[in-house]
Motif scaffolding. Structure first.
Motif, PDB file in Angstrom:
ATOM      1  N   ALA A 165      38.042-134.937 -30.423  1.00 18.59           N
ATOM      2  CA  ALA A 165      38.189-135.697 -31.666  1.00 18.59           C
ATOM      3  C   ALA A 165      36.821-136.006 -32.274  1.00 18.59           C
ATOM      4  O   ALA A 165      35.794-135.916 -31.601  1.00 18.59           O
ATOM      5  CB  ALA A 165      38.945-136.986 -31.396  1.00 18.59           C
ATOM      6  N   SER A 166      36.831-136.379 -33.541  1.00 23.39           N
ATOM      7  CA  SER A 166      35.600-136.727 -34.246  1.00 23.39           C
ATOM      8  C   SER A 166      35.004-138.012 -33.667  1.00 23.39           C
ATOM      9  O   SER A 166      35.693-138.797 -33.018  1.00 23.39           O
ATOM     10  CB  SER A 166      35.894-136.935 -35.731  1.00 23.39           C
ATOM     11  N   ASP A 167      33.709-138.210 -33.903  1.00 26.37           N
ATOM     12  CA  ASP A 167      33.035-139.415 -33.413  1.00 26.37           C
ATOM     13  C   ASP A 167      33.748-140.681 -33.874  1.00 26.37           C
ATOM     14  O   ASP A 167      33.882-141.649 -33.132  1.00 26.37           O
ATOM     15  CB  ASP A 167      31.585-139.445 -33.926  1.00 26.37           C
ATOM     16  N   LYS A 168      34.218-140.652 -35.134  1.00 27.97           N
ATOM     17  CA  LYS A 168      34.878-141.819 -35.703  1.00 27.97           C
ATOM     18  C   LYS A 168      36.180-142.134 -34.947  1.00 27.97           C
ATOM     19  O   LYS A 168      36.479-143.291 -34.659  1.00 27.97           O
ATOM     20  CB  LYS A 168      35.178-141.530 -37.185  1.00 27.97           C
ATOM     21  N   LYS A 194      37.121-145.433 -32.481  1.00 22.74           N
ATOM     22  CA  LYS A 194      38.318-146.261 -32.647  1.00 22.74           C
ATOM     23  C   LYS A 194      39.056-146.413 -31.320  1.00 22.74           C
ATOM     24  O   LYS A 194      39.482-147.509 -30.940  1.00 22.74           O
ATOM     25  CB  LYS A 194      39.266-145.593 -33.662  1.00 22.74           C
ATOM     26  N   VAL A 195      39.183-145.282 -30.613  1.00 21.76           N
ATOM     27  CA  VAL A 195      39.876-145.297 -29.324  1.00 21.76           C
ATOM     28  C   VAL A 195      39.079-146.115 -28.305  1.00 21.76           C
ATOM     29  O   VAL A 195      39.642-146.921 -27.562  1.00 21.76           O
ATOM     30  CB  VAL A 195      40.127-143.843 -28.839  1.00 21.76           C
ATOM     31  N   GLN A 201      46.771-154.426 -31.898  1.00 22.56           N
ATOM     32  CA  GLN A 201      45.333-154.489 -32.153  1.00 22.56           C
ATOM     33  C   GLN A 201      44.703-153.120 -32.405  1.00 22.56           C
ATOM     34  O   GLN A 201      43.528-153.019 -32.729  1.00 22.56           O
ATOM     35  CB  GLN A 201      44.639-155.217 -30.996  1.00 22.56           C
ATOM     36  N   GLY A 202      45.536-152.068 -32.263  1.00 18.19           N
ATOM     37  CA  GLY A 202      45.050-150.736 -32.634  1.00 18.19           C
ATOM     38  C   GLY A 202      45.499-150.378 -34.040  1.00 18.19           C
ATOM     39  O   GLY A 202      44.752-149.851 -34.856  1.00 18.19           O
ATOM     40  N   ILE A 210      36.043-139.923 -23.575  1.00 16.12           N
ATOM     41  CA  ILE A 210      36.278-138.633 -24.232  1.00 16.12           C
ATOM     42  C   ILE A 210      37.713-138.640 -24.759  1.00 16.12           C
ATOM     43  O   ILE A 210      38.624-139.145 -24.089  1.00 16.12           O
ATOM     44  CB  ILE A 210      36.069-137.459 -23.250  1.00 16.12           C
ATOM     45  N   PHE A 211      37.898-138.107 -25.954  1.00 16.09           N
ATOM     46  CA  PHE A 211      39.230-138.150 -26.568  1.00 16.09           C
ATOM     47  C   PHE A 211      39.590-136.771 -27.111  1.00 16.09           C
ATOM     48  O   PHE A 211      38.951-136.269 -28.030  1.00 16.09           O
ATOM     49  CB  PHE A 211      39.217-139.210 -27.694  1.00 16.09           C
TER      50      PHE A 211
END
Lengths: 324, 324
Positions: free
Chosen positions: B63-66, B70-71, B135-136, B55-56
């Motif tokens: 946050a959005s699914d996208k 990413k996270v 890498q992020g 969960i972010f």
């Protein structure tokens, strides 16, 4: 031993940027231009052995010593070719206002070359005349011809194969060229210095040269096909590439001003609204915009409204050198 | 299995432009930045095997699914390194407003990497943490450290030698960095796409790469000597060169707007009046201006008066990742 010639200015669609010989005005790359119908120079040259020295009137005013020297040096080439030493009286009428965003050196040296050669009855071919005019100012060789003109860079050290020829007659394809003035101040780096600095220091210069033949070939095809969108795209990319080359110079050269960006973004906006309109930018802040005649009015009216735009001059493809 | 980290954003003095590996964020060229003191992200990561999924929360909003994806993808790298599979609860406070002209991805992934690694007690070195953060988002690796930071591009395919290290502590040299906002609209080409397009199509890209080591070396010397003018000149040339590289792309990429030109010319004017002040421009229209602290006030006041300038934010060199 007197003749009068008229030459129009021209605008490069594939730019000339960089000299391989500064004295002979030999370029690093070939270029391609369209001669315009509205801005010109009319020059009368009279050779007379009774004259004491070369005299040069520019718009009815005696020119500066520096300008007389430039003209004399150029006339020397014509005198040598004709085997004479007579001084000359040169009178030029310059109808290429700096305030219109065009340099007057192209039409100026094209008219001077044509009038001087005719006055001395040199009977030069178009190619020979272009080689002569080139030695006064590089881009002058392109103003010998009307319509679409290519200047072949050549490879000879003496410049004998660095000449211009016509690709397409001015009557064969019409479109509108709008010169959009956003600044009239003297530019901070002259083209001559800008070219030199770019050739000597920009890591991008090789990339510029490497892509010129491709740009020329694409533009020749566009001209052959009367494909305005292809012409516009190649022209625009080539101009931005030239400016990119300069941004790599050390120190960097930036000719653009805020008005330059406004015009560029406005052109992109017009294009996204469906109007085929493209731009090119010489070594300075002003922008030249190309569109089809049917869109000339709407493009003019939207450009003139931009806050930073001072004036817009509209031209069309024009003829080459004529004798009066 | 819970930790909180804070990371500042950074501004590149020698730009990162072009990836050799898009998935691993491996750059074509090394870069050099200064970490800032004012814009940051604070992130808390808690791993817990009883959680159902990642969960972010971003600024207290789901946050959005996208963004979650990413996270999650990034956290997978940390989980694999720690040999666990626990889902995580991530809560980020982003104090890098887009409207300040900085991207939040650098501080965002630096803080996320640091908090996640600490939560799982990975005990990474600074170098290892920079490789993880990279890498992020590429530039995130530079935000691990404070002050002046170099990101070595590396040559290995797995990215293990593409890391950042500190050249000089943030307390060792102070100057002012003013972020000058001239536009807040979304840019028309993302950095990711702009980089790709430039690498694939610009004839200038090789020239860009060829001059990076020279720029880096000159900038390292300037930092070692605390030579502000040398730093400014190299930084400015490098930024203009990056934008020049893009102008050569096909189609050309132009991030500048009229306000960009106004600020550039204003900086040149200030400099000609004797104030050492220099600019850099990321992939966008806004300008970052560097000057010495004693000139901060006068530079700020003259910039904020320009008609196109919407806001000016002043920063100074700041610290690297800290744990709260």
């Amino acid at each position: 031993m007197k003749a009068t010639a008229k030459a129009n200015t021209n605008i490069a669609l594939i730019k000339y940027w960089g000299k391989r010989d500064e004295k002979l005005f030999l370029p690093m790359n070939s270029s391609l231009s369209v001669t315009l119908d509205r801005f010109y120079t009319i020059t009368t040259v009279e050779f007379n052995e009774s004259f004491e020295k070369d005299i040069f009137f520019l718009d009815n005013v005696i020119a500066s010593d520096k300008e007389v020297e430039k003209v004399s040096k150029f006339l020397d080439k014509v005198r040598i070719a004709a085997g004479v030493t007579y001084p000359a009286l040169v009178s030029s009428e310059n109808k290429v206002p700096t305030a219109a965003g065009f340099a007057s050196s192209a039409s100026g040296f094209a008219a001077l070359a044509a009038a001087a050669a005719k006055a001395l009855q040199l009977d030069l071919s178009g190619r020979e005349l272009s080689v002569l005019a080139r030695q006064g100012s590089g881009s002058a060789c392109r103003s010998i011809y009307g319509g679409f003109v290519e200047w072949h860079k050549g490879i000879e050290a003496d410049g004998s194969d660095s000449f211009a020829n016509q690709l397409l007659d001015e009557n064969a394809w019409d479109f509108s060229i709008l010169s959009v003035l956003v600044a009239s101040e003297q530019k901070n780096v002259s083209s001559r210095d800008g070219m030199r600095q770019t050739v000597l220091t920009s890591p991008f210069y090789k990339g510029w040269l490497d892509t010129i033949e491709g740009d020329l070939s694409a533009l020749r095809d566009a001209i052959g096909d009367r494909d305005f969108d292809s012409l516009g795209k190649v022209m625009e990319s080539n101009a931005l590439k030239m400016h990119g080359t300069m941004l790599g110079a050390e120190p960097p050269i930036l000719y653009w001003q805020s008005g330059t960006m406004d015009v560029i973004h406005h052109i992109q906006l017009l294009r996204s609204s469906g109007i085929p309109v493209y731009f090119t930018i010489d070594a300075g802040p002003n922008v030249k915009v190309l569109c089809m005649p049917k869109h000339e009015q709407i493009v003019y009216e939207s450009l003139i409204k931009l806050p930073k735009v001072k004036k817009v001059f509209t031209c069309h493809p024009g003829e080459g050198v004529t004798y009066l």
